[in-house]
Every structure is written in structure tokens, then in C-alpha cells.
Scaffold this motif. Structure first.
Motif, short mmCIF file in Angstrom:
data_model
loop_
_atom_site.label_atom_id
_atom_site.label_comp_id
_atom_site.label_asym_id
_atom_site.label_seq_id
_atom_site.Cartn_x
_atom_site.Cartn_y
_atom_site.Cartn_z
N MET A 1 42.49 -36.33 1.40
CA MET A 1 42.68 -36.11 -0.04
C MET A 1 41.60 -36.87 -0.81
N SER A 2 40.94 -36.18 -1.71
CA SER A 2 39.90 -36.82 -2.51
C SER A 2 40.54 -37.72 -3.57
N GLU A 3 39.70 -38.60 -4.15
CA GLU A 3 40.19 -39.49 -5.19
C GLU A 3 40.68 -38.70 -6.41
N GLU A 5 41.93 -35.62 -6.38
CA GLU A 5 43.21 -35.00 -6.03
C GLU A 5 44.34 -36.02 -6.07
N ARG A 6 44.05 -37.21 -5.58
CA ARG A 6 45.05 -38.27 -5.61
C ARG A 6 45.43 -38.62 -7.04
N ARG A 9 47.61 -35.90 -8.52
CA ARG A 9 48.97 -35.93 -8.01
C ARG A 9 49.78 -37.04 -8.71
#
Length: 277
Positions: A1-3, A5-6, A9
Motif C-alpha cells: 500500500m502506498s503512502e 493510499e494509506r 484510507r
């Protein structure tokens, strides 16, 4: 998971939390009842079942039947009442301080609020409260915290060990000791989440009335709260009065004030029906 995307979320979780909080808090009363007056809510002598004084630093246990009340009294204004409760018929169910906070969207316990078990059921209702200054975040003292604060004196008792002894009287052990709720511990939460202490929130004679919503084992410890600024070990005495609580009305504040409390009582009613209560 990319930064990215994190981060997205986490932001989604935050929005969902705010939506749920808005839904829950908008259904609650916009103005909660004022604290009970010190000279109000007297208990008729005929309704008193037992009355005792818990010396500062010590502990006690009692069986509280459904519908009975427990009045905790801060006799000299220096006491703190750390409380745990278990379902008397199935002690694997116990007070859950985290759910009590999360489900009601608040760390403020006061008249009209309830205490939840770890099964999503209401176990205690706060039917009277002169104080409104109680702690659900910090927890009780330990041998290490008492030693650090007051020195190495074996006569200085602590909440953790008191509650282990209390639990043992009912066949329970260390694994059954959950975080406590401490009444008459005026902790405050600052704008940035820091926890402070408001000594003005304690008065001699303050009391809290708790109504048992199921048969309970209750343990109370009267040791100093970890944030109490008193320079010496001198915990205050507590009064404990077990009494016949008033009948529950159809518009009982504790049962109707919030959507979450209603669900907690619905869960309780289902459980009691299965128990034939």
C-alpha cells in the motif's frame, strides 16, 4: 500500500467516525440534567439495605441485585472510588470502560449516562450524581505508581492489588481485572488530548447513585487516583449505601437519553428474557 493510499484510507475512517458520532450525539439531549444538589435525593431509611464506611486505601465487595442501588459518597472530599463489576451469574461478562466511552461518544459520566459490559449490555445506570467529575481514562493505581509517588511503604495499598483480592473472594483472578471507572476523580481532557486534574471538582459529601440493571458482583477500592496531587498518602473514606432504587419509569432518562443506551437496554432485555428474569 502506498503512502497516498494509506492516508486516503485513514481519512475515510475518520469521516466514517465523524458521521457515526454526529448521528449518535444529535439524538442525545442537547442539555443534560444539572448535577444533583447535595441536599437532594435523600434515601428513605426503610429503603436502606446496608450502609458502611470504606476506609481510605481499602476495598470491599458486595452483591448488588437487579433493581438495587449503590450510593457512593465522597465523605471528606478526598476520596476516589475505583469500581469494577461482573455479571453475578456469568462473571466472564464484566464492566467495559472502553465501550462505555465509545458507545456514548463521551468521557463524561454524569446523571443519565450508563455503564456497559463487554457484551454490549447496560449493567449500571447513573441515576443521581452531584459531581459529574469522574475518570474513565487513566485507571487505578498500582504498587509501582504508589511507590513512585509516595515512597516505599508497605502500608500504602493500591487499586490493582485491592481488586485482585476483591476478585479472589468470588473465585476470580487477575485475568478478570479489567480497567476501572473511578468516581470522584476530576480528570479533564485538554484541547489536544492531554489529561489534567481539576481539584475544584471534588467536594465533601458528593455522591453518585448507581442502579444495577442485572445481578452484579461489585468491587470498590478507595486508593488514591494516580493523578491525585496530594503530596502524602492520605486517601479519603467512602460511604457505601445499598438501597432499594426507585422503580424504572417508561421515560427513564438512562434508558431513553441516547440511541446507544436504548440498544444496550434492548440487548439486556433479550438476555434477561433468556434467563427467565
Amino acid at each position: 500500500m502506498s503512502e497516498a493510499e494509506r492516508a486516503a484510507r485513514i481519512e475515510g475512517y475518520r469521516r466514517r467516525y465523524e458521521e457515526l458520532k454526529h448521528t449518535g450525539t444529535t439524538i442525545a439531549p442537547t442539555v443534560w440534567p444539572a448535577p444533583t444538589a447535595l441536599n437532594a435525593a435523600s434515601i428513605a431509611e426503610s429503603d436502606v439495605i446496608t450502609a458502611s464506611t470504606l476506609p481510605g486505601g481499602w476495598y470491599t465487595t458486595l452483591l448488588l441485585a437487579r433493581g438495587q442501588g449503590l450510593r457512593l459518597v465522597n465523605k471528606d472530599g478526598k476520596g476516589a472510588a475505583s469500581l469494577l463489576a461482573w455479571n453475578a451469574k456469568d462473571p466472564s461478562e464484566r464492566l467495559n470502560h472502553a465501550d462505555t466511552i465509545k458507545v456514548q461518544w463521551t468521557t463524561e459520566l454524569r446523571k443519565g449516562r450508563v455503564l456497559f459490559s463487554d457484551m454490549g449490555r447496560v449493567i449500571l445506570s447513573i441515576i443521581e450524581d452531584t459531581s459529574g467529575h469522574h475518570d474513565v481514562l487513566v485507571g487505578g493505581s498500582t504498587a509501582a505508581s504508589i511507590k513512585e509517588r509516595y515512597g516505599d511503604d508497605p502500608s500504602h495499598r493500591n487499586t490493582r492489588d485491592n481488586l485482585v483480592l476483591a476478585a479472589g473472594k468470588h473465585g476470580l483472578g487477575r485475568a478478570d481485572i479489567a480497567p476501572v471507572v473511578t468516581f470522584f476523580a476530576p480528570t479533564v481532557v485538554g484541547a489536544h488530548g492531554e489529561i489534567g486534574w481539576n481539584e475544584a471538582g471534588r467536594r465533601p459529601g458528593d455522591f453518585v447513585d448507581l442502579r444495577a440493571e442485572m445481578d452484579l458482583i461489585v468491587a470498590v477500592s478507595a486508593c488514591p487516583h494516580p493523578m491525585d496531587p496530594a503530596p502524602s498518602y492520605a486517601p479519603g473514606d467512602l460511604g457505601l449505601i445499598r438501597f432499594k432504587a426507585p422503580p424504572v419509569s417508561a421515560d427513564d432518562l438512562c434508558r431513553t437519553a441516547t440511541q446507544e443506551a436504548r440498544r444496550g437496554f434492548d440487548n439486556l432485555d433479550d438476555y434477561l428474557a433468556l434467563q427467565g428474569a
